[in-house]
Design a protein around this motif. Structure first.
Motif, PDB file in Angstrom:
ATOM      1  N   ASN A   5      35.576 -30.333  -6.217  1.00 36.14           N
ATOM      2  CA  ASN A   5      35.591 -28.886  -5.998  1.00 36.14           C
ATOM      3  C   ASN A   5      36.932 -28.260  -6.377  1.00 36.14           C
ATOM      4  OD1 ASN A   5      32.908 -28.426  -5.004  1.00 36.14           O
ATOM      5  ND2 ASN A   5      33.509 -29.449  -3.108  1.00 36.14           N
ATOM      6  N   GLU A   6      37.957 -29.090  -6.582  1.00 35.37           N
ATOM      7  CA  GLU A   6      39.242 -28.586  -7.053  1.00 35.37           C
ATOM      8  C   GLU A   6      39.173 -28.088  -8.493  1.00 35.37           C
ATOM      9  OE1 GLU A   6      42.038 -31.778  -4.540  1.00 35.37           O
ATOM     10  OE2 GLU A   6      41.992 -31.784  -6.733  1.00 35.37           O
ATOM     11  N   ILE A   7      38.186 -28.559  -9.237  1.00 34.31           N
ATOM     12  CA  ILE A   7      38.103 -28.260 -10.665  1.00 34.31           C
ATOM     13  C   ILE A   7      37.421 -26.909 -10.857  1.00 34.31           C
ATOM     14  CG2 ILE A   7      37.345 -29.092 -12.910  1.00 34.31           C
ATOM     15  CD1 ILE A   7      36.971 -31.853 -11.610  1.00 34.31           C
ATOM     16  N   PRO A   8      38.030 -25.964 -11.555  1.00 36.98           N
ATOM     17  CA  PRO A   8      37.372 -24.676 -11.808  1.00 36.98           C
ATOM     18  C   PRO A   8      36.045 -24.863 -12.547  1.00 36.98           C
ATOM     19  CG  PRO A   8      39.700 -24.577 -12.384  1.00 36.98           C
ATOM     20  CD  PRO A   8      39.400 -26.018 -12.106  1.00 36.98           C
ATOM     21  N   ALA A   9      35.059 -24.058 -12.196  1.00 38.94           N
ATOM     22  CA  ALA A   9      33.726 -24.183 -12.787  1.00 38.94           C
ATOM     23  C   ALA A   9      33.764 -24.044 -14.299  1.00 38.94           C
ATOM     24  CB  ALA A   9      32.795 -23.143 -12.175  1.00 38.94           C
ATOM     25  N   HIS A  10      34.624 -23.157 -14.802  1.00 38.79           N
ATOM     26  CA  HIS A  10      34.670 -22.969 -16.256  1.00 38.79           C
ATOM     27  C   HIS A  10      35.236 -24.201 -16.956  1.00 38.79           C
ATOM     28  CE1 HIS A  10      39.058 -22.204 -16.352  1.00 38.79           C
ATOM     29  NE2 HIS A  10      38.873 -21.544 -15.224  1.00 38.79           N
ATOM     30  N   ASP A  11      36.102 -24.973 -16.248  1.00 35.11           N
ATOM     31  CA  ASP A  11      36.612 -26.212 -16.832  1.00 35.11           C
ATOM     32  C   ASP A  11      35.513 -27.273 -16.897  1.00 35.11           C
ATOM     33  OD1 ASP A  11      39.125 -25.289 -17.354  1.00 35.11           O
ATOM     34  OD2 ASP A  11      40.085 -26.237 -15.625  1.00 35.11           O
ATOM     35  N   ILE A  12      34.716 -27.363 -15.839  1.00 37.04           N
ATOM     36  CA  ILE A  12      33.615 -28.328 -15.843  1.00 37.04           C
ATOM     37  C   ILE A  12      32.656 -28.023 -16.990  1.00 37.04           C
ATOM     38  CG2 ILE A  12      31.591 -29.144 -14.572  1.00 37.04           C
ATOM     39  CD1 ILE A  12      33.198 -28.766 -11.997  1.00 37.04           C
ATOM     40  N   GLU A  13      32.336 -26.762 -17.180  1.00 37.65           N
ATOM     41  CA  GLU A  13      31.435 -26.385 -18.272  1.00 37.65           C
ATOM     42  C   GLU A  13      32.057 -26.716 -19.636  1.00 37.65           C
ATOM     43  OE1 GLU A  13      28.735 -22.570 -19.701  1.00 37.65           O
ATOM     44  OE2 GLU A  13      30.109 -22.382 -17.997  1.00 37.65           O
ATOM     45  N   PRO A 119      33.117 -39.024 -10.742  1.00 38.51           N
ATOM     46  CA  PRO A 119      32.510 -38.606 -12.004  1.00 38.51           C
ATOM     47  C   PRO A 119      32.273 -37.099 -12.061  1.00 38.51           C
ATOM     48  CG  PRO A 119      30.853 -39.578 -10.576  1.00 38.51           C
ATOM     49  CD  PRO A 119      32.179 -39.768  -9.884  1.00 38.51           C
ATOM     50  N   VAL A 120      32.616 -36.518 -13.195  1.00 37.25           N
ATOM     51  CA  VAL A 120      32.468 -35.079 -13.405  1.00 37.25           C
ATOM     52  C   VAL A 120      31.427 -34.790 -14.489  1.00 37.25           C
ATOM     53  CG1 VAL A 120      33.671 -32.957 -14.108  1.00 37.25           C
ATOM     54  CG2 VAL A 120      34.840 -34.658 -12.687  1.00 37.25           C
ATOM     55  N   GLY A 138      27.673 -30.042 -10.470  1.00 36.77           N
ATOM     56  CA  GLY A 138      27.210 -28.704 -10.133  1.00 36.77           C
ATOM     57  C   GLY A 138      26.355 -28.034 -11.176  1.00 36.77           C
ATOM     58  N   LEU A 139      26.138 -28.690 -12.322  1.00 38.79           N
ATOM     59  CA  LEU A 139      25.367 -28.074 -13.407  1.00 38.79           C
ATOM     60  C   LEU A 139      24.018 -28.733 -13.634  1.00 38.79           C
ATOM     61  CD1 LEU A 139      28.178 -27.477 -16.072  1.00 38.79           C
ATOM     62  CD2 LEU A 139      27.282 -25.886 -14.358  1.00 38.79           C
ATOM     63  N   GLY A 140      23.687 -29.735 -12.838  1.00 34.09           N
ATOM     64  CA  GLY A 140      22.397 -30.390 -12.975  1.00 34.09           C
ATOM     65  C   GLY A 140      22.391 -31.460 -14.049  1.00 34.09           C
ATOM     66  N   ALA A 141      21.258 -32.164 -14.141  1.00 33.09           N
ATOM     67  CA  ALA A 141      21.039 -33.197 -15.149  1.00 33.09           C
ATOM     68  C   ALA A 141      20.001 -32.703 -16.149  1.00 33.09           C
ATOM     69  CB  ALA A 141      20.564 -34.492 -14.499  1.00 33.09           C
ATOM     70  N   HIS A 142      20.139 -33.156 -17.389  1.00 40.10           N
ATOM     71  CA  HIS A 142      19.250 -32.692 -18.450  1.00 40.10           C
ATOM     72  C   HIS A 142      18.808 -33.851 -19.340  1.00 40.10           C
ATOM     73  CE1 HIS A 142      21.407 -29.079 -17.172  1.00 40.10           C
ATOM     74  NE2 HIS A 142      20.360 -28.407 -17.592  1.00 40.10           N
ATOM     75  N   TYR A 143      17.582 -33.755 -19.813  1.00 38.55           N
ATOM     76  CA  TYR A 143      16.994 -34.724 -20.736  1.00 38.55           C
ATOM     77  C   TYR A 143      16.664 -33.973 -22.020  1.00 38.55           C
ATOM     78  CZ  TYR A 143      13.173 -37.727 -22.558  1.00 38.55           C
ATOM     79  OH  TYR A 143      12.349 -38.499 -23.350  1.00 38.55           O
ATOM     80  N   ASN A 144      17.428 -34.256 -23.079  1.00 41.33           N
ATOM     81  CA  ASN A 144      17.295 -33.521 -24.343  1.00 41.33           C
ATOM     82  C   ASN A 144      17.311 -32.014 -24.118  1.00 41.33           C
ATOM     83  OD1 ASN A 144      17.212 -35.951 -25.666  1.00 41.33           O
ATOM     84  ND2 ASN A 144      15.073 -35.805 -26.297  1.00 41.33           N
TER      85      ASN A 144
END
Length: 272
Positions: A5-13, A119-120, A138-144
């Motif tokens: 949660n220390e990591i800004p959301a825009h950095d994670i994206e 893991p991020v 925080g952004l979910g998991a995706h398959y293709n």
């Protein structure tokens, strides 16, 4: 409190987007090298290594150095770089090299970003199958590119028909004599499949398997799997940790649909 949660959301994206770019670039290189041909050698432990493993890891390290020079890198084929950095990119350029050598399409490429050990971002890519699973905190998991959400099993459905993926029995006896644990797991869950690559991890993320068990893995073999599973709504549990003098720390883990993971973990507690 979760340190991520220390990591800004825009950095994670941003990290996630760059990891996708890196993975796509690695896929292009792998497919090109498959067409051109490659060299195959044996490591001291008799496992395969190819010129593709080396080229792809070198390529990914170059991309990381270019875009994130302050970050560290851990990979299977070369020594760690900048090990004191808070952010560590962890990779296995070709996971399932034996499958790759035999042109079996279940080999994959693993790339993950960890922050202070958590893991991020995680990606598992299967170039020949055109399968990619990806996730970020925080952004979910995706398959293709499509969102993945796992549906847990009803406890009454765990009757031997559940789909469990395991490595070969060889994994349970390579570093320690745990063959009896493999035997107990396969007797209790007879509808199992055996794969020795990250294909089994991708199947757990997408729900094509109900759970996956791994055993004797160094960090680069499962660096992406926890964030992938947890962002899909599943559960990831480390059940064994031990040190191999020639390799370092290796791990046993169980991950997938939570109810089945809890049931599988009990086998490891019985067999201590």
């Amino acid at each position: 409190m979760d340190i991520r949660n220390e990591i800004p959301a825009h950095d994670i994206e941003r990290f996630h987007n760059k990891a996708q770019e890196f993975s796509s670039s690695a896929r292009t290189l792998i497919l090109s090298l498959l067409t051109d041909g490659f060299e195959v050698k044996r490591k001291p432990d008799n496992s395969f290594v190819t010129s593709v493993d080396l080229r792809v890891e070198d390529h990914l390290r170059g991309l990381i150095h270019l875009h994130f020079p302050e970050h560290g890198v851990i990979g299977e084929e070369y020594p760690p770089e900048n090990p004191q950095a808070a952010y560590q990119w962890i990779m296995d350029p070709i996971d399932g090299t034996e499958d790759f050598v035999q042109h079996l399409p279940t080999f994959g490429s693993i790339l993950a970003l960890h922050y202070r050990g958590e893991p991020v971002v995680g990606i598992i890519d299967h170039p020949l199958l055109d399968i990619r699973v990806s996730a970020a905190f925080g952004l979910g998991a995706h398959y293709n590119g499509r969102r993945v959400t796992l549906t847990d099993l009803d406890p009454s459905a765990i009757d031997g028909t559940e789909r469990v993926m395991l490595p070969a029995r060889a994994n349970f006896i390579k570093y320690r004599d745990d063959g009896r644990l493999f035997d107990a797991l396969t007797r209790a869950h007879p509808n199992h499949r055996i794969y020795r690559s990250c294909f089994a991890h991708a199947c757990a993320v997408t729900g094509q398997a109900d759970a996956t068990i791994e055993y004797g893995d160094p960090i680069w073999d499962f660096a992406a799997s926890r964030i992938l599973i947890e962002e899909a709504g599943g559960k990831f549990t480390v059940v064994r940790t031990w040190n191999v003098p020639s390799l370092g720390w290796v791990y046993g883990s169980v991950f997938g649909k939570p109810t089945l993971v809890d049931r599988l973990v009990k086998h490891f507690k019985k067999e201590r």
